[in-house]
Design a protein around this motif. Structure first.
Motif, short mmCIF file in Angstrom:
data_model
loop_
_atom_site.label_atom_id
_atom_site.label_comp_id
_atom_site.label_asym_id
_atom_site.label_seq_id
_atom_site.Cartn_x
_atom_site.Cartn_y
_atom_site.Cartn_z
N ARG A 41 91.82 68.24 46.51
CA ARG A 41 91.37 68.89 45.30
C ARG A 41 91.43 70.39 45.59
NH1 ARG A 41 87.70 65.73 44.12
NH2 ARG A 41 86.23 66.46 45.69
N ILE A 64 92.86 68.97 36.81
CA ILE A 64 91.53 68.43 36.53
C ILE A 64 90.81 69.30 35.52
CG2 ILE A 64 89.27 67.91 37.54
CD1 ILE A 64 90.85 67.34 40.19
N CYS A 105 91.77 73.89 38.54
CA CYS A 105 91.56 72.92 39.62
C CYS A 105 92.54 71.78 39.42
CB CYS A 105 90.13 72.40 39.59
SG CYS A 105 89.78 71.14 40.84
N MET A 107 94.46 68.18 41.47
CA MET A 107 94.61 67.26 42.59
C MET A 107 96.06 67.39 43.04
SD MET A 107 92.82 64.90 44.21
CE MET A 107 91.60 64.47 42.99
#
Length: 132
Positions: A41, A64, A105, A107
């Motif tokens: 992440r 995200i 953000c 992944m």
């Protein structure tokens, strides 16, 4: 089976050799061999971005939260938003990060080949980034 508890995961400031600006990383998956999957992440503060890089087996990014940018050597820069998923083919030179005024953000999911998941190149210039 192995369970990694959220309280045991630590945020780490990313290595400035590979990033511009402040970028935080948290490991999600570091599967032991023979598995090769790795996932992080990654949270970019506004204006933060990776250096140019490639992945020997490609990379998937799933956004995200926030708004980001992803660029390729041909000059293409795309905006990416929460819920978007991007596939980057093996060995494609690219960069990704937050927009100048928003955090992002994502992944980052990739596989290791011979122990490596990325080959790092030069930093993305401000002109290339601002030109986006």
């Amino acid at each position: 089976m192995q369970i990694v508890r959220t309280q045991d995961v630590r945020s780490k400031l990313a290595d400035a050799a590979y990033f511009t600006g402040r970028v935080w990383q948290e490991p999600v998956v570091e599967a032991p061999e023979p598995a090769r999957v790795r996932a992080l992440r990654v949270t970019f503060e506004p204006g933060a971005r990776t250096a140019w890089h490639t992945h020997p087996l490609g990379q998937t990014l799933h956004v995200i939260s926030g708004v980001g940018l992803i660029g390729t050597r041909d000059g293409t820069v795309e905006e990416i938003r929460a819920g978007d998923t991007v596939w980057i083919p093996p060995n494609e030179e690219h960069w990704h990060g937050a927009t100048p005024d928003r955090m992002m953000c994502h992944m980052a999911i990739q596989e290791a080949q011979d122990g490596r998941v990325a080959d790092w190149l030069e930093q993305v210039s401000d002109a290339d980034y601002v030109g986006s």
